[in-house]
Design an enzyme around this catalytic site. Structure first.
Site, short mmCIF file in Angstrom:
data_model
loop_
_atom_site.label_atom_id
_atom_site.label_comp_id
_atom_site.label_asym_id
_atom_site.label_seq_id
_atom_site.Cartn_x
_atom_site.Cartn_y
_atom_site.Cartn_z
N HIS A 103 0.85 -1.19 0.00
CA HIS A 103 0.00 0.00 0.00
C HIS A 103 0.88 1.23 0.00
O HIS A 103 1.94 1.24 0.64
CB HIS A 103 -0.91 0.02 1.24
CG HIS A 103 -2.05 0.96 1.07
ND1 HIS A 103 -1.93 2.30 1.32
CD2 HIS A 103 -3.32 0.75 0.65
CE1 HIS A 103 -3.08 2.87 1.07
NE2 HIS A 103 -3.94 1.98 0.65
N ASP A 150 -8.10 -4.86 -0.63
CA ASP A 150 -8.55 -5.57 -1.81
C ASP A 150 -8.24 -7.06 -1.77
O ASP A 150 -8.75 -7.82 -2.59
CB ASP A 150 -7.88 -4.98 -3.06
CG ASP A 150 -8.44 -3.62 -3.38
OD1 ASP A 150 -9.64 -3.42 -3.16
OD2 ASP A 150 -7.68 -2.75 -3.83
N1 ACO Z 1 4.22 -7.37 -5.03
C1 ACO Z 1 5.57 -7.45 -5.14
N2 ACO Z 1 6.41 -6.41 -4.91
C2 ACO Z 1 5.84 -5.25 -4.54
C3 ACO Z 1 4.44 -5.08 -4.40
C4 ACO Z 1 3.62 -6.22 -4.65
N3 ACO Z 1 2.30 -6.13 -4.55
N4 ACO Z 1 4.15 -3.82 -4.04
C5 ACO Z 1 5.33 -3.19 -3.94
N5 ACO Z 1 6.36 -4.05 -4.25
C6 ACO Z 1 7.79 -3.77 -4.19
C7 ACO Z 1 8.26 -2.86 -5.29
O1 ACO Z 1 8.67 -3.58 -6.44
C8 ACO Z 1 9.40 -2.13 -4.61
O2 ACO Z 1 10.51 -3.02 -4.57
P1 ACO Z 1 12.02 -2.42 -4.66
O3 ACO Z 1 12.18 -1.57 -3.44
O4 ACO Z 1 12.89 -3.61 -4.70
O5 ACO Z 1 12.07 -1.60 -5.93
C9 ACO Z 1 8.92 -1.97 -3.17
O6 ACO Z 1 8.02 -3.07 -2.96
C10 ACO Z 1 8.23 -0.66 -2.90
O7 ACO Z 1 7.26 -0.52 -3.91
P2 ACO Z 1 6.64 0.84 -4.36
O8 ACO Z 1 6.18 0.74 -5.78
O9 ACO Z 1 7.54 1.96 -3.98
O10 ACO Z 1 5.37 0.91 -3.46
P3 ACO Z 1 4.29 1.99 -3.61
O11 ACO Z 1 4.01 2.41 -2.23
O12 ACO Z 1 4.64 3.03 -4.57
O13 ACO Z 1 3.08 1.19 -4.26
C11 ACO Z 1 1.14 -0.07 -4.49
C12 ACO Z 1 1.95 0.85 -3.59
C13 ACO Z 1 0.87 0.59 -5.86
C14 ACO Z 1 -0.21 -0.32 -3.83
C15 ACO Z 1 1.92 -1.37 -4.70
O14 ACO Z 1 2.20 -1.98 -3.47
C16 ACO Z 1 1.19 -2.36 -5.62
O15 ACO Z 1 1.33 -2.26 -6.84
N6 ACO Z 1 0.43 -3.33 -5.03
C17 ACO Z 1 -0.34 -4.25 -5.82
C18 ACO Z 1 -1.59 -3.59 -6.33
C19 ACO Z 1 -2.62 -3.38 -5.25
O16 ACO Z 1 -2.92 -4.28 -4.46
N7 ACO Z 1 -3.21 -2.19 -5.23
C20 ACO Z 1 -4.29 -1.84 -4.29
C21 ACO Z 1 -3.85 -0.77 -3.37
S1 ACO Z 1 -5.08 -0.50 -2.15
C22 ACO Z 1 -6.22 0.46 -2.91
O17 ACO Z 1 -6.01 1.14 -3.87
C23 ACO Z 1 -7.52 0.39 -2.29
#
Ligand code: ACO
Length: 431
Positions: A308, A365
């Site tokens: 998140h 979700d």
């Molecule tokens: N699976 C695997 N790796 C992940 C995931 C995931 N779901 N989410 C983040 N990471 C990793 C990234 O690759 C990154 O790795 P790194 O540091 O080696 O580069 C690290 O974790 C940090 O990721 P960010 O992209 O900086 O996280 P951010 O806070 O920007 O993104 C987000 C948040 C978009 C929700 C992300 O976690 C994601 O894509 N999750 C999956 C989609 C999802 O479930 N979205 C619903 C969100 S809740 C809502 O909208 C109600």
């Protein structure tokens, strides 16, 4: 009061500090460019406070979510969607008379008028539901121009009606587009039904056979919508504020918010989770392959429903909904193999260093799709359900923005990295 200053070369610039009611601190950079020539660079706005807001408090490090001061856990236990919507929009829990009045306004404004129904026919049957929803909600501004004048003062005078219309009609449009896509005749709202029961009636009634929602089904839907009702300055709510900041009316601003919600990294994640769980089920896998792929760092292989942008401890809504999943499925006597897969996947990820070190926990979700499936809601409608639930938060944010006499248009800046000035070359001389 803390002091802040910025030193650029030898010159120091004092910067005012703002402290919120929950002790959150911000450095006020509004005069930064005027005084220093510099702008603050914050791609994705992760460190930027775009507004002061009294609606929702969220502490992502400690897994706290409160609406108007009330913890989400208490609202989930004691309130329902309509009451929480009122709280979020108007700032206080309604007394009995106000609750009745608000409920009545929602019931009276549930129907979609005949002329507006024709819009549906313009869409192909297989159109993505969120594309239909945002367009049809946007058209409310055309059907009710007296409530959507694009003049804050006038639109605020009609706010109560416009807000009730938005909440009630977004729900009705959601049910109607479900039926349109299936070639089913529309079922119109009934004035005597509560909000969630009315939605289920419009979705699932058959000719000569009204759908009557079991109490546990209506309760589960109430919880689902309530948990989505607001979430601070997320992508879609910020979009509502961005659009609204140009003095755009409530309906137009909400329609833009719905568009922002449609992306898979935001509101689209709930169906992506179900696709993932279904694929694991179909492959007879235990999720190992998905976890390994998710660790590759590729955005397209992420473990959906995990991580998140602001919760770096746990998502309090996920805790509530994870538990509700068990209760709902038990009460309805449903055994969903995807629930077992989700639980295994959650446990595997929670013990995997990749996810632990990046503070990636299940978000709301991760389990919401399983509940929706149990209620008979198809996967391509999941994000529509999210949008119905999020309407009160969008409305409250639009109202707060529109009521702020000191508000200004949202207009971020950028650091330009394109070509520097060059002279135009006529086409014949170009290589
Ligand atoms: N699976 C695997 N790796 C992940 C995931 C995931 N779901 N989410 C983040 N990471 C990793 C990234 O690759 C990154 O790795 P790194 O540091 O080696 O580069 C690290 O974790 C940090 O990721 P960010 O992209 O900086 O996280 P951010 O806070 O920007 O993104 C987000 C948040 C978009 C929700 C992300 O976690 C994601 O894509 N999750 C999956 C989609 C999802 O479930 N979205 C619903 C969100 S809740 C809502 O909208 C109600």
């Amino acid at each position: 009061m803390a002091n802040a200053s910025l030193k650029i070369d030898d010159k120091e610039y004092p910067l005012p500090v703002i402290t919120g009611t929950e002790g959150e601190k911000a450095i006020d950079t509004r005069r930064l460019r005027a005084e220093t020539g510099y702008i603050a660079y914050d791609q994705g706005y992760g460190n930027t406070g775009s507004c002061e807001s009294a609606i929702t408090f969220l502490d992502g490090d400690n897994g706290i979510l409160r609406h108007r001061g009330y913890p989400i856990e208490q609202l989930a236990q004691h309130s329902d969607f309509v009451e929480t919507a009122y709280l979020i929009i108007y700032g206080e829990l309604p007394n009995a008379a106000k609750r009745k009045e608000f409920g009545l306004l929602l019931r009276k404004n549930a129907a979609i008028e005949t002329q507006m129904q024709k819009i549906f026919e313009g869409f192909p049957k297989g159109a993505p539901p969120m594309a239909m929803l945002s367009s049809i909600v946007g058209s409310l501004a055309a059907h009710y121009p007296e409530l959507a004048t694009n003049d804050f003062e006038k639109d605020l005078k009609n706010f109560d009606l416009a807000a009730a219309m938005a909440i009630s009609k977004v729900r009705t449009i959601g049910a109607m587009l479900y039926r349109y896509q299936r070639g089913l005749p529309y079922v119109f709202p009934k004035q005597d039904l509560p909000f969630c029961e009315n939605f289920l009636h419009m979705m699932f009634s058959e000719p000569y056979k009204d759908y009557v929602a079991a109490p546990e089904v209506a309760k589960a839907l109430n919880l689902l919508l309530l948990l989505h009702a607001d979430h601070e300055q997320n992508c879609s709510t910020s979009t509502v504020r961005m659009v609204g900041s140009s003095a755009a009316n409530l309906f137009t601003s909400i329609s833009a918010g719905i568009s922002a919600l449609s992306g898979p990294l935001h509101g689209g994640a709930n169906s992506a989770v179900m696709h993932m769980l279904q694929a694991i089920h179909d492959e007879g896998d235990d999720g190992t392959r998905f976890i390994a792929a998710a660790k590759s760092g590729s955005k397209s292989n992420r473990l959906m429903g995990f991580g998140h942008a602001v919760y770096k401890n746990f998502d309090p809504r996920a805790k509530i909904i994870g538990k509700a999943c068990d209760d709902v499925l038990n009460k309805l006597g449903i055994k969903d193999p995807l629930l077992a897969i989700a639980k295994n996947l959650e446990q595997a990820a929670l013990h995997d260093d990749y996810f632990v070190s990046r503070k990636l926990y299940p978000n709301v979700d991760f389990y919401s799709g399983i509940i929706m499936r149990a209620l008979g809601i198809p996967m391509n409608m999941f994000t529509v359900m999210f949008a119905i639930g999020r309407t009160p938060g969008q409305i409250a944010n639009w109202r707060e923005l529109a009521s702020n006499p000191k508000g200004r248009i949202y207009r971020p800046r950028q650091v330009y990295v394109g070509p520097v000035k060059r002279e135009y070359v006529p086409i014949a001389q170009r290589t």
